[in-house]
Enzyme design. Structure first.
Site, PDB file in Angstrom:
ATOM      1  N   SER A 294      -2.793   2.843   3.255  1.00 25.46           N
ATOM      2  CA  SER A 294      -1.583   1.810   4.388  1.00 25.46           C
ATOM      3  C   SER A 294      -2.426   1.738   5.868  1.00 25.46           C
ATOM      4  O   SER A 294      -1.941   2.259   6.678  1.00 25.46           O
ATOM      5  CB  SER A 294      -0.403   2.150   4.476  1.00 25.46           C
ATOM      6  OG  SER A 294       0.439   1.812   5.070  1.00 25.46           O
TER       7      SER A 294
ATOM      8  N   THR B 159      -2.641  -8.029  10.726  1.00 26.03           N
ATOM      9  CA  THR B 159      -0.898  -7.894  11.600  1.00 26.03           C
ATOM     10  C   THR B 159      -0.838  -6.367  11.595  1.00 26.03           C
ATOM     11  O   THR B 159       0.372  -5.845  12.329  1.00 26.03           O
ATOM     12  CB  THR B 159       0.088  -8.125  10.657  1.00 26.03           C
ATOM     13  OG1 THR B 159      -0.018  -7.775   8.919  1.00 26.03           O
ATOM     14  CG2 THR B 159      -0.023  -9.966  10.143  1.00 26.03           C
TER      15      THR B 159
ATOM     16  N   HIS C 150      -0.469  -8.895   0.818  1.00 25.89           N
ATOM     17  CA  HIS C 150      -1.167  -8.423   1.611  1.00 25.89           C
ATOM     18  C   HIS C 150      -2.445 -10.397   2.268  1.00 25.89           C
ATOM     19  O   HIS C 150      -3.188 -10.189   2.265  1.00 25.89           O
ATOM     20  CB  HIS C 150      -2.370  -7.597   1.537  1.00 25.89           C
ATOM     21  CG  HIS C 150      -2.038  -5.903   1.144  1.00 25.89           C
ATOM     22  ND1 HIS C 150      -2.178  -5.520   0.423  1.00 25.89           N
ATOM     23  CD2 HIS C 150      -1.423  -5.165   2.628  1.00 25.89           C
ATOM     24  CE1 HIS C 150      -1.276  -4.235   0.460  1.00 25.89           C
ATOM     25  NE2 HIS C 150      -1.116  -4.388   2.059  1.00 25.89           N
TER      26      HIS C 150
ATOM     27  N   HIS D 194     -10.082  -3.980   4.361  1.00 18.13           N
ATOM     28  CA  HIS D 194      -8.497  -4.566   4.077  1.00 18.13           C
ATOM     29  C   HIS D 194      -8.871  -5.879   3.159  1.00 18.13           C
ATOM     30  O   HIS D 194      -8.816  -6.476   4.010  1.00 18.13           O
ATOM     31  CB  HIS D 194      -7.750  -4.277   5.492  1.00 18.13           C
ATOM     32  CG  HIS D 194      -6.669  -3.731   5.223  1.00 18.13           C
ATOM     33  ND1 HIS D 194      -5.445  -5.014   5.026  1.00 18.13           N
ATOM     34  CD2 HIS D 194      -5.550  -2.550   5.359  1.00 18.13           C
ATOM     35  CE1 HIS D 194      -4.659  -4.337   4.418  1.00 18.13           C
ATOM     36  NE2 HIS D 194      -4.541  -2.981   4.832  1.00 18.13           N
TER      37      HIS D 194
ATOM     38  N   CYS E 231       3.022 -11.792   2.789  1.00 20.88           N
ATOM     39  CA  CYS E 231       3.730 -11.528   3.312  1.00 20.88           C
ATOM     40  C   CYS E 231       3.605 -13.223   4.507  1.00 20.88           C
ATOM     41  O   CYS E 231       2.879 -13.405   4.981  1.00 20.88           O
ATOM     42  CB  CYS E 231       3.884 -10.778   4.549  1.00 20.88           C
ATOM     43  SG  CYS E 231       4.456 -10.843   5.636  1.00 20.88           S
TER      44      CYS E 231
ATOM     45  N   GLU F  24      -6.283  -7.376   3.769  1.00 24.69           N
ATOM     46  CA  GLU F  24      -6.074  -8.497   4.756  1.00 24.69           C
ATOM     47  C   GLU F  24      -6.952  -9.381   5.371  1.00 24.69           C
ATOM     48  O   GLU F  24      -6.750 -10.721   4.864  1.00 24.69           O
ATOM     49  CB  GLU F  24      -4.167  -7.892   5.213  1.00 24.69           C
ATOM     50  CG  GLU F  24      -3.607  -9.371   5.796  1.00 24.69           C
ATOM     51  CD  GLU F  24      -2.999  -9.458   7.222  1.00 24.69           C
ATOM     52  OE1 GLU F  24      -2.293  -7.699   7.207  1.00 24.69           O
ATOM     53  OE2 GLU F  24      -3.005  -9.086   8.067  1.00 24.69           O
TER      54      GLU F  24
ATOM     55  N   ASN G  80      -0.489  -0.510   8.109  1.00 26.14           N
ATOM     56  CA  ASN G  80      -0.025   0.555   9.284  1.00 26.14           C
ATOM     57  C   ASN G  80       0.117   1.354   9.904  1.00 26.14           C
ATOM     58  O   ASN G  80       0.421   2.222  10.824  1.00 26.14           O
ATOM     59  CB  ASN G  80       1.032  -1.033   9.329  1.00 26.14           C
ATOM     60  CG  ASN G  80       2.325   0.063   8.530  1.00 26.14           C
ATOM     61  OD1 ASN G  80       3.478   0.361   8.673  1.00 26.14           O
ATOM     62  ND2 ASN G  80       1.861  -0.379   6.875  1.00 26.14           N
TER      63      ASN G  80
ATOM     64  N   HIS H  58       1.185  -1.346   0.140  1.00 23.57           N
ATOM     65  CA  HIS H  58      -0.155   0.227   0.191  1.00 23.57           C
ATOM     66  C   HIS H  58       1.261   0.950   0.175  1.00 23.57           C
ATOM     67  O   HIS H  58       1.140   1.966   0.943  1.00 23.57           O
ATOM     68  CB  HIS H  58      -0.659  -0.374   1.165  1.00 23.57           C
ATOM     69  CG  HIS H  58      -1.966  -0.971   0.714  1.00 23.57           C
ATOM     70  ND1 HIS H  58      -2.806  -1.663   2.180  1.00 23.57           N
ATOM     71  CD2 HIS H  58      -2.165  -1.018   0.003  1.00 23.57           C
ATOM     72  CE1 HIS H  58      -4.015  -2.291   1.312  1.00 23.57           C
ATOM     73  NE2 HIS H  58      -3.079  -2.419  -0.120  1.00 23.57           N
TER      74      HIS H  58
END
Ligand code: SF4
Length: 319
Positions: free
Chosen positions: A228, A170, A80, A130, A102, A132, A230, A46
């Site tokens: 993004s 995550t 993701h 999202h 990942c 993920e 995180n 992202h």
């Protein structure tokens, strides 16, 4: 008159994590090995800058696998992760896939599969929509319920309250997730979780670093893209500590009004933001007159992930 902070303080660690580095390198190596175009489902990571750069080198980003992708085309899955349905779709379309998920996201997928096999209702802490979360939920859609807040936990209705498990996205806020899981355990005291945290090392370390940074700065700028997770959490964590923070893609988005009366400016970057964007921001402030630049190292990182097996094999065959 141009105002500029007296000092820049850079968080360490910041920026690229091992999963992002691996995913970006996967697309780069695929382009080298096979030539353009290489198709990529969703943004590989992202970050706008990274995606634009790879697109200029011949990567074609698609939102879903679609008919415009010719059979046999090299197609990379993003960091993701994807659901089994996407793998099946790719197979039906006869695409040559390279999975850049990942390994720490794959770990969460495995937990979902295991808990579902063992008959648990799985509470996934994460953000709706999202990528993920979509990928993880796709591993066991009938067994997983998504919660975003403590209030969502209060509203949960689970047939067998003795068979509850939890997992998480995550890239969440460490503190918020702890509170949500705490609430879940109050409601379902027997709830079981993964052996090690699902919030990854990179998310945890960047939040730990930005907390210390926030305590020493008048303003924190976080480099990262809007989508993004995180990076957004780094802004949230800083603001929760009472320090002003803004998310920017690059130095062109810095607003003059933010800088009024700010002496120490903190800089960090999300796990998908390349370091050259940080350097560009530093150069921008140096050009305005800031000459003190220091780094606040909170924890050192040396995590690396191997490239996907398909890429490693092809690289080895070339040697
Ligand atoms: S942020 Fe964490 S889970 Fe996401 S790619 Fe990086 S290391 Fe993997």
């Amino acid at each position: 008159m141009t105002v500029s902070p007296e000092k820049l303080l850079l968080a360490a660690p910041r920026g690229y994590c091992a999963g992002v580095d691996r995913a970006v390198q996967t697309v780069e190596r695929a382009l080298e090995l096979h030539g353009a175009p290489v198709y990529v489902r969703k943004e590989i990571v992202h970050n706008k800058h990274v995606v634009e750069d790879l697109a200029a080198r011949g990567a074609i980003f698609v939102d879903e696998l679609e008919d415009t992708i010719p059979a046999g085309a090299i197609t990379v899955f993003s960091a993701h992760g994807v659901s089994p349905a996407v793998h099946a779709d790719a197979e039906a379309r006869k695409l040559q896939t390279i999975d850049a998920t990942c390994p720490l996201v794959t770990k969460v997928h495995r937990e979902a599969i295991k808990f579902a096999e063992d008959g648990y209702t799985i509470v996934l802490v994460g953000h709706a929509g999202h990528e993920e979360v979509e990928g993880t939920m796709g591993e066991a859609p009938e067994h997983i319920v998504l919660v975003e807040t403590e209030e969502d936990v209060d509203r949960l209705e689970i047939d067998n309250p003795d068979k509850v498990a939890y997992i998480s996205q995550t890239t969440l806020s460490v503190d918020e997730t702890r509170a949500i899981i705490g609430r879940l355990r109050e409601r379902f005291p027997g709830a079981v979780g993964p052996r090690t945290d699902d919030i990854c090392y990179a998310t945890t370390n960047r939040q730990m670093a930005v907390k210390q940074l926030a305590a020493q700065c008048d303003l924190v700028l976080v480099i990262g893209s809007r989508n993004s997770s995180n990076s957004q959490r780094l802004v949230d964590v800083t603001r929760e500590l009472g320090t002003e923070a803004h998310l920017i893609d690059h130095e062109g988005q810095v607003e003059e009004s933010w800088l009024e009366g700010k002496r120490v400016l903190g800089i960090t970057s999300g796990a998908s933001a390349p370091e050259d964007l940080v350097q560009r921001l530093i150069d921008y402030f140096r050009a305005r007159g800031t000459d003190e630049v220091a780094e606040l190292e909170v924890i050192s990182e040396d995590v690396r992930f191997m490239l996907p097996k398909t890429i490693r094999k092809e690289l080895a065959a070339r040697e």
